[in-house]
Design an enzyme around this catalytic site. Sequence first.
Site, PDB file in Angstrom:
ATOM      1  N   TYR A   1      12.689  18.926   7.631  1.00 16.96           N
ATOM      2  CA  TYR A   1      13.008  18.149   6.435  1.00 16.96           C
ATOM      3  C   TYR A   1      14.362  18.580   5.864  1.00 16.96           C
ATOM      4  O   TYR A   1      14.525  19.712   5.399  1.00 16.96           O
ATOM      5  CB  TYR A   1      11.929  18.311   5.362  1.00 16.96           C
ATOM      6  CG  TYR A   1      10.548  17.830   5.759  1.00 16.96           C
ATOM      7  CD1 TYR A   1      10.347  16.987   6.840  1.00 16.96           C
ATOM      8  CD2 TYR A   1       9.428  18.236   5.039  1.00 16.96           C
ATOM      9  CE1 TYR A   1       9.075  16.547   7.200  1.00 16.96           C
ATOM     10  CE2 TYR A   1       8.151  17.794   5.375  1.00 16.96           C
ATOM     11  CZ  TYR A   1       7.983  16.963   6.465  1.00 16.96           C
ATOM     12  OH  TYR A   1       6.717  16.530   6.812  1.00 16.96           O
TER      13      TYR A   1
ATOM     14  N   GLY B   1      -0.275  10.311   3.889  1.00 14.80           N
ATOM     15  CA  GLY B   1      -0.233   8.860   3.730  1.00 14.80           C
ATOM     16  C   GLY B   1      -1.458   8.280   3.050  1.00 14.80           C
ATOM     17  O   GLY B   1      -1.928   7.225   3.448  1.00 14.80           O
ATOM     18  N   PRO B   2      -1.996   8.930   2.021  1.00 18.22           N
ATOM     19  CA  PRO B   2      -3.261   8.454   1.441  1.00 18.22           C
ATOM     20  C   PRO B   2      -3.180   7.083   0.791  1.00 18.22           C
ATOM     21  O   PRO B   2      -4.196   6.393   0.691  1.00 18.22           O
ATOM     22  CB  PRO B   2      -3.592   9.538   0.400  1.00 18.22           C
ATOM     23  CG  PRO B   2      -2.272  10.147   0.053  1.00 18.22           C
ATOM     24  CD  PRO B   2      -1.485  10.143   1.328  1.00 18.22           C
ATOM     25  N   VAL B   3      -1.975   6.676   0.349  1.00 14.51           N
ATOM     26  CA  VAL B   3      -1.866   5.350  -0.291  1.00 14.51           C
ATOM     27  C   VAL B   3      -1.155   4.348   0.607  1.00 14.51           C
ATOM     28  O   VAL B   3      -0.824   3.246   0.175  1.00 14.51           O
ATOM     29  CB  VAL B   3      -1.163   5.436  -1.666  1.00 14.51           C
ATOM     30  CG1 VAL B   3      -1.987   6.273  -2.632  1.00 14.51           C
ATOM     31  CG2 VAL B   3       0.254   5.964  -1.543  1.00 14.51           C
TER      32      VAL B   3
ATOM     33  N   LYS C   1       1.836   3.883   2.087  1.00 13.86           N
ATOM     34  CA  LYS C   1       3.150   3.380   1.665  1.00 13.86           C
ATOM     35  C   LYS C   1       3.082   2.503   0.420  1.00 13.86           C
ATOM     36  O   LYS C   1       3.916   1.628   0.218  1.00 13.86           O
ATOM     37  CB  LYS C   1       3.836   2.626   2.807  1.00 13.86           C
ATOM     38  CG  LYS C   1       4.108   3.476   4.029  1.00 13.86           C
ATOM     39  CD  LYS C   1       4.820   2.691   5.115  1.00 13.86           C
ATOM     40  CE  LYS C   1       5.105   3.575   6.329  1.00 13.86           C
ATOM     41  NZ  LYS C   1       5.788   2.838   7.414  1.00 13.86           N
ATOM     42  N   GLY C   2       2.069   2.727  -0.410  1.00 17.29           N
ATOM     43  CA  GLY C   2       1.946   1.991  -1.666  1.00 17.29           C
ATOM     44  C   GLY C   2       0.966   0.847  -1.633  1.00 17.29           C
ATOM     45  O   GLY C   2       0.666   0.237  -2.665  1.00 17.29           O
ATOM     46  N   LEU C   3       0.410   0.532  -0.437  1.00 12.66           N
ATOM     47  CA  LEU C   3      -0.568  -0.553  -0.349  1.00 12.66           C
ATOM     48  C   LEU C   3      -1.827  -0.249  -1.155  1.00 12.66           C
ATOM     49  O   LEU C   3      -2.460  -1.160  -1.694  1.00 12.66           O
ATOM     50  CB  LEU C   3      -0.954  -0.814   1.105  1.00 12.66           C
ATOM     51  CG  LEU C   3      -0.169  -1.882   1.865  1.00 12.66           C
ATOM     52  CD1 LEU C   3      -0.672  -1.967   3.299  1.00 12.66           C
ATOM     53  CD2 LEU C   3      -0.275  -3.246   1.196  1.00 12.66           C
ATOM     54  N   LEU C   4      -2.195   1.018  -1.211  1.00 10.87           N
ATOM     55  CA  LEU C   4      -3.420   1.396  -1.913  1.00 10.87           C
ATOM     56  C   LEU C   4      -3.093   1.868  -3.328  1.00 10.87           C
ATOM     57  O   LEU C   4      -3.514   2.935  -3.772  1.00 10.87           O
ATOM     58  CB  LEU C   4      -4.178   2.454  -1.099  1.00 10.87           C
ATOM     59  CG  LEU C   4      -4.751   1.892   0.209  1.00 10.87           C
ATOM     60  CD1 LEU C   4      -5.157   3.007   1.158  1.00 10.87           C
ATOM     61  CD2 LEU C   4      -5.928   0.965  -0.054  1.00 10.87           C
TER      62      LEU C   4
ATOM     63  N   GLU D   1      -1.922  -0.043  -7.446  1.00  8.00           N
ATOM     64  CA  GLU D   1      -2.015  -1.288  -8.214  1.00  8.00           C
ATOM     65  C   GLU D   1      -0.868  -2.239  -7.898  1.00  8.00           C
ATOM     66  O   GLU D   1      -0.917  -3.432  -8.236  1.00  8.00           O
ATOM     67  CB  GLU D   1      -2.046  -0.988  -9.723  1.00  8.00           C
ATOM     68  CG  GLU D   1      -0.734  -0.530 -10.326  1.00  8.00           C
ATOM     69  CD  GLU D   1      -0.419   0.942 -10.082  1.00  8.00           C
ATOM     70  OE1 GLU D   1       0.641   1.405 -10.538  1.00  8.00           O
ATOM     71  OE2 GLU D   1      -1.250   1.629  -9.431  1.00  8.00           O
TER      72      GLU D   1
END
Length: 295
Positions: free
Chosen positions: A50, A198-200, A202-205, A207
């Site tokens: 990184y 990646g729990p969300v 890329k933002g799909l999960l 609001e």
Amino acid sequence: MNYRTTKSGLKFSELGLGCMNLPLDYQESKEILKEALSSEISYFDTADLYNKGANEELLGKFFKENGHREDIMIGSKVGNEFFQHSDEVKWNPSREHILNSVKDSLHRLGTDYMDLYMLHGGMIEDNKEETIEAFNILKQDGLIRAYGISSIRPNVIRHYLAHSDMDVIMMQFNLIDNRPEMLLDEISARDVKILARGPVMKGLLTEKYDSVADRKFEEGVFDYSQDELKEILGKIDAPLTVSTMNYLLSQPVASIVGGASSVDQLKANVAAYQQVDYQTHDRALFHDLSYEEHL
């Protein structure tokens, strides 16, 4: 904050901080890291690759200034041989590279041991016995407390499960990408736990799923069309981030490693975690996915 312990005694906060997207500006990152500590997050995840070591240096500077080393866990990754003056990156999981790279990472992190050291990828063609030997040497020498791999290749994961004493596997895992389910019995049988990145999705999960689907998933994802994704996500009454966290924490997950590039983003992740009840999720609405390559 609740915590989960692995077989080597690593105590993970159920919500960790993925540090890859921390701002390069130290003052900005400092505020995010301070917020993480005040939220009782104890696991901080980085990698030597990184920003070519700069991410590790940033963490090292923060914890040198603010202390807390005995209260937190630092995990880094190895296997990518990078060069400061070019964009070239070579895959190198060799014993020699791992034993040398850990010294550089420890120096950048300003610590004399790492809680967790992971192979940053892996291929079935690698000399995996040599890689495992290197991690075992580092553990025996006290330079690392435990090791693992970051991989979504079933054949690689199965080899390390069978032939190593690793503590964790880092995998993309969420309600949409539920492919790790096909490996859960094998993972649990070896008393290994998952770090869920990646729990969300890329933002799909979140609001903002509708606008995220338009911007990032015009062609859909996996075997979902964009319209089907929107239809399914629109049916979920609970906050989507809470639902995916509930789902993950019902699995053999040591920590949900969410990234944050701002204090507000971190606060949103923490607020979602604080609503977790460990039961309510909407897994039945989603497809049953499986890995189809590297079997």
